[in-house]
Design a protein around this motif. Structure first.
Motif, PDB file in Angstrom:
ATOM      1  N   LYS A 352       0.805  -1.217   0.000  1.00 39.07           N
ATOM      2  CA  LYS A 352       0.000   0.000   0.000  1.00 39.07           C
ATOM      3  C   LYS A 352       0.843   1.274   0.000  1.00 39.07           C
ATOM      4  O   LYS A 352       0.282   2.371  -0.030  1.00 39.07           O
ATOM      5  N   VAL A 353       2.166   1.140   0.047  1.00 40.45           N
ATOM      6  CA  VAL A 353       3.020   2.328   0.048  1.00 40.45           C
ATOM      7  C   VAL A 353       2.916   3.039  -1.294  1.00 40.45           C
ATOM      8  O   VAL A 353       2.938   2.416  -2.351  1.00 40.45           O
ATOM      9  N   LYS A 354       2.795   4.348  -1.239  1.00 39.35           N
ATOM     10  CA  LYS A 354       2.772   5.162  -2.447  1.00 39.35           C
ATOM     11  C   LYS A 354       4.208   5.537  -2.830  1.00 39.35           C
ATOM     12  O   LYS A 354       5.114   5.499  -1.994  1.00 39.35           O
ATOM     13  N   PRO A 355       4.432   5.916  -4.075  1.00 40.88           N
ATOM     14  CA  PRO A 355       5.809   6.191  -4.531  1.00 40.88           C
ATOM     15  C   PRO A 355       6.358   7.505  -3.994  1.00 40.88           C
ATOM     16  O   PRO A 355       6.698   8.413  -4.748  1.00 40.88           O
ATOM     17  N   ASN A 356       6.451   7.626  -2.663  1.00 39.08           N
ATOM     18  CA  ASN A 356       7.110   8.777  -2.051  1.00 39.08           C
ATOM     19  C   ASN A 356       7.627   8.355  -0.685  1.00 39.08           C
ATOM     20  O   ASN A 356       7.129   7.405  -0.071  1.00 39.08           O
ATOM     21  N   THR A 357       8.644   9.038  -0.201  1.00 41.57           N
ATOM     22  CA  THR A 357       9.301   8.648   1.045  1.00 41.57           C
ATOM     23  C   THR A 357       8.405   8.859   2.262  1.00 41.57           C
ATOM     24  O   THR A 357       8.509   8.116   3.248  1.00 41.57           O
ATOM     25  N   GLU A 358       7.550   9.854   2.241  1.00 39.97           N
ATOM     26  CA  GLU A 358       6.657  10.086   3.383  1.00 39.97           C
ATOM     27  C   GLU A 358       5.715   8.910   3.588  1.00 39.97           C
ATOM     28  O   GLU A 358       5.490   8.462   4.718  1.00 39.97           O
ATOM     29  N   SER A 359       5.152   8.393   2.501  1.00 37.21           N
ATOM     30  CA  SER A 359       4.270   7.233   2.604  1.00 37.21           C
ATOM     31  C   SER A 359       5.030   6.006   3.075  1.00 37.21           C
ATOM     32  O   SER A 359       4.478   5.171   3.793  1.00 37.21           O
ATOM     33  N   LEU A 360       6.302   5.891   2.704  1.00 39.84           N
ATOM     34  CA  LEU A 360       7.105   4.752   3.146  1.00 39.84           C
ATOM     35  C   LEU A 360       7.279   4.760   4.660  1.00 39.84           C
ATOM     36  O   LEU A 360       7.107   3.727   5.332  1.00 39.84           O
ATOM     37  N   GLY A 361       7.615   5.913   5.241  1.00 40.51           N
ATOM     38  CA  GLY A 361       7.757   5.984   6.692  1.00 40.51           C
ATOM     39  C   GLY A 361       6.447   5.757   7.416  1.00 40.51           C
ATOM     40  O   GLY A 361       6.404   5.068   8.449  1.00 40.51           O
ATOM     41  N   ARG A 362       5.368   6.327   6.883  1.00 40.97           N
ATOM     42  CA  ARG A 362       4.070   6.136   7.514  1.00 40.97           C
ATOM     43  C   ARG A 362       3.629   4.679   7.441  1.00 40.97           C
ATOM     44  O   ARG A 362       3.055   4.142   8.403  1.00 40.97           O
ATOM     45  N   GLY A 363       3.886   4.012   6.318  1.00 39.43           N
ATOM     46  CA  GLY A 363       3.504   2.606   6.183  1.00 39.43           C
ATOM     47  C   GLY A 363       4.300   1.701   7.108  1.00 39.43           C
ATOM     48  O   GLY A 363       3.754   0.742   7.668  1.00 39.43           O
ATOM     49  N   THR A 364       5.578   1.996   7.293  1.00 34.90           N
ATOM     50  CA  THR A 364       6.397   1.183   8.200  1.00 34.90           C
ATOM     51  C   THR A 364       5.914   1.321   9.644  1.00 34.90           C
ATOM     52  O   THR A 364       5.808   0.333  10.377  1.00 34.90           O
ATOM     53  N   THR A 365       5.601   2.536  10.056  1.00 36.15           N
ATOM     54  CA  THR A 365       5.079   2.739  11.412  1.00 36.15           C
ATOM     55  C   THR A 365       3.747   2.027  11.610  1.00 36.15           C
ATOM     56  O   THR A 365       3.521   1.364  12.635  1.00 36.15           O
ATOM     57  N   SER A 366       2.856   2.158  10.641  1.00 38.25           N
ATOM     58  CA  SER A 366       1.550   1.484  10.740  1.00 38.25           C
ATOM     59  C   SER A 366       1.710  -0.025  10.772  1.00 38.25           C
ATOM     60  O   SER A 366       0.958  -0.724  11.473  1.00 38.25           O
ATOM     61  N   SER A 367       2.687  -0.541  10.052  1.00 34.22           N
ATOM     62  CA  SER A 367       2.909  -1.988  10.033  1.00 34.22           C
ATOM     63  C   SER A 367       3.308  -2.501  11.409  1.00 34.22           C
ATOM     64  O   SER A 367       2.781  -3.518  11.890  1.00 34.22           O
ATOM     65  N   VAL A 368       4.224  -1.811  12.078  1.00 34.14           N
ATOM     66  CA  VAL A 368       4.686  -2.261  13.392  1.00 34.14           C
ATOM     67  C   VAL A 368       3.559  -2.182  14.420  1.00 34.14           C
ATOM     68  O   VAL A 368       3.325  -3.130  15.189  1.00 34.14           O
ATOM     69  N   VAL A 369       2.853  -1.068  14.432  1.00 32.66           N
ATOM     70  CA  VAL A 369       1.758  -0.902  15.407  1.00 32.66           C
ATOM     71  C   VAL A 369       0.665  -1.939  15.180  1.00 32.66           C
ATOM     72  O   VAL A 369       0.164  -2.562  16.119  1.00 32.66           O
ATOM     73  N   THR A 370       0.295  -2.144  13.915  1.00 34.00           N
ATOM     74  CA  THR A 370      -0.765  -3.114  13.619  1.00 34.00           C
ATOM     75  C   THR A 370      -0.327  -4.531  13.955  1.00 34.00           C
ATOM     76  O   THR A 370      -1.117  -5.330  14.477  1.00 34.00           O
ATOM     77  N   SER A 371       0.927  -4.873  13.667  1.00 40.49           N
ATOM     78  CA  SER A 371       1.415  -6.219  13.960  1.00 40.49           C
ATOM     79  C   SER A 371       1.384  -6.509  15.452  1.00 40.49           C
ATOM     80  O   SER A 371       0.938  -7.585  15.882  1.00 40.49           O
ATOM     81  N   ILE A 372       1.849  -5.562  16.261  1.00 43.86           N
ATOM     82  CA  ILE A 372       1.846  -5.777  17.717  1.00 43.86           C
ATOM     83  C   ILE A 372       0.413  -5.891  18.242  1.00 43.86           C
ATOM     84  O   ILE A 372       0.110  -6.732  19.100  1.00 43.86           O
ATOM     85  N   THR A 373      -0.477  -5.063  17.714  1.00 37.80           N
ATOM     86  CA  THR A 373      -1.886  -5.134  18.138  1.00 37.80           C
ATOM     87  C   THR A 373      -2.500  -6.479  17.764  1.00 37.80           C
ATOM     88  O   THR A 373      -3.218  -7.098  18.575  1.00 37.80           O
ATOM     89  N   VAL A 374      -2.212  -6.955  16.562  1.00 34.16           N
ATOM     90  CA  VAL A 374      -2.746  -8.246  16.131  1.00 34.16           C
ATOM     91  C   VAL A 374      -2.192  -9.372  16.986  1.00 34.16           C
ATOM     92  O   VAL A 374      -2.912 -10.318  17.349  1.00 34.16           O
ATOM     93  N   VAL A 375      -0.919  -9.304  17.338  1.00 36.32           N
ATOM     94  CA  VAL A 375      -0.315 -10.339  18.187  1.00 36.32           C
ATOM     95  C   VAL A 375      -1.021 -10.416  19.534  1.00 36.32           C
ATOM     96  O   VAL A 375      -1.352 -11.509  20.035  1.00 36.32           O
ATOM     97  N   ILE A 376      -1.285  -9.286  20.145  1.00 39.37           N
ATOM     98  CA  ILE A 376      -1.954  -9.277  21.456  1.00 39.37           C
ATOM     99  C   ILE A 376      -3.384  -9.792  21.342  1.00 39.37           C
ATOM    100  O   ILE A 376      -3.856 -10.552  22.201  1.00 39.37           O
TER     101      ILE A 376
END
Length: 392
Positions: A352-376
């Motif tokens: 879902k990352v768009k071709p810009n660096t801002e979207s890349l950082g936002r997607g990485t942060t969302s991935s970590v937060v969502t993964s930890i939430t799903v694990v719990i």
């Protein structure tokens, strides 16, 4: 003596004689209480005049809506399929109670009635259609769930393709991802697990000493570390370490247009990018979980010897009796589910990352937060479903 109007000049047109256009205009008027008289030319050429069409529409609207209305169509001079369709629609696709018309006009009306389809009554939408409509136009969470479910379904299909044709599998990518997710994560997970075991043993020993139940520290450490803390701690570490790496890798491929190049070359993203990472993490997570639990038990055993005088030999001999083997199998199964979900979440946000660096950082942060939430959430679900498993 009555007054009479003067005779018109010979070369002047008559003031009361209708013009040809007026004589052929389609008209409809009431004839008695329950009768309607139609006259004129009911053709497409007559309807092309806005004045004629407006007058006819207003006349049809003023007609009484009665089922026993008698229609007299004999004064109609011309009737084509456009005029017949107008009459048929005004009758609501049903013949009136009484009708009189010429044979050639009846033939046109019967032809229109035969080939005019009535508007079908749409059945009420089914439950599946409601879900599809909600998925297409629902909230953002519904769309995310739909896309994630589609990604999981594509992964299942790719696994089936791999089973049917294992020689086509991306085995080099799989082995590389297995090394990155598994072998390189052993030092950090062992260190964190060792420290967590020491901290938990010291905190527990202070309470057990007050009740003279020092030996129960083996039960507490064994069940809590093997069944819960070991798998969850390893999953949280892998979510922050490997989940973010998966999102960053695929996101950079989006920024550099490598994903578009793969699509142009006909290389499926799911088979070459998603499936190797999900399978590698599904295999590595149970092993990392067991490794983290062993390191935590080692730290707890050292702390119990120093704080309570529980010897390592007694700790090792009492551990199998305190913790049934089913807890280990439950922890490994839970860890495999954690690995699959962490990898899928990382791949989803990477796609879902768009071709810009801002979207890349936002997607990485969302991935970590969502993964930890799903694990719990999944850990809580396992705790509820298997609450009667692994206890003596």
């Amino acid at each position: 003596m009555p007054l009479t109007a003067p005779n018109p000049a010979p070369d002047a047109p008559s003031a009361i004689a209708p013009t040809p256009a007026t004589a052929t205009a389609p008209r409809v008027e009431s004839a008695g209480e329950s009768g309607v008289l139609a006259s004129g030319a009911w053709t497409a050429l007559s309807f092309s005049s806005p004045r004629h069409w407006k007058a006819l529409s207003e006349s049809l609207e003023r007609l009484p809506a009665r089922a026993d209305t008698a229609w007299d169509l004999r004064p109609i001079k011309q009737l084509d399929h456009i005029g017949a369709q107008l009459l048929w629609n005004h009758w609501h696709h049903a013949w009136p109670a009484q009708i009189e018309l010429d044979p050639q006009h009846r033939a046109v009306l019967e032809h229109v009635a035969r080939y005019t389809c009535s508007v079908p009554v749409e059945p009420p939408p089914t439950f599946v259609q409601h879900l599809q409509r909600l998925a297409r136009g629902g909230s953002r969470s519904v769309r995310v769930a739909r896309d994630f479910l589609a990604l999981f379904g594509q992964f299942v299909l790719d696994v089936g393709t791999l089973i049917r044709a294992p020689h086509r599998g991306p085995w080099r990518d799989f082995s590389g991802q297995l090394y990155q997710f598994g072998a390189t994560a052993l030092p950090i997970t062992a260190l964190v697990g060792l420290l967590i075991g020491v901290v938990l043993a010291y905190l527990t020993s202070n309470q057990l000493r007050n009740y003279g139940a020092e030996t129960f520290i083996v039960n507490i450490l064994g069940l809590s570390l093997i069944r819960e803390l070991g798998p969850v701690l390893a999953a949280v570490l892998i979510a922050g370490r490997s989940g973010s790496a998966i999102t960053a890798q695929i996101g950079v491929m989006r920024v550099t247009e490598e994903l578009d190049a793969m699509r142009v070359m006909g290389i499926p993203h799911g088979f070459r990018l998603v499936m190797p990472r999900v399978l590698a993490l599904a295999i590595a997570m149970p092993l990392i979980s067991m490794w983290t639990s062993m390191a935590a038990l080692l730290g707890g055993m050292i702390a119990a010897d120093m704080a309570l005088g529980i010897s390592p030999s007694y700790f090792m001999s009492a551990l199998p009796r305190a913790v049934p083997l089913s807890n280990l199998w439950l922890a490994m199964a839970k860890s495999a589910v954690f690995g699959v979900l962490i990898a899928l979440v990382g791949c989803y946000f990477g796609m879902k990352v768009k071709p810009n660096t801002e979207s890349l950082g936002r997607g990485t942060t969302s991935s970590v937060v969502t993964s930890i939430t799903v694990v719990i959430l999944i850990d809580a679900l396992f705790a509820v479903l298997f609450k009667g498993v692994g206890f003596r």
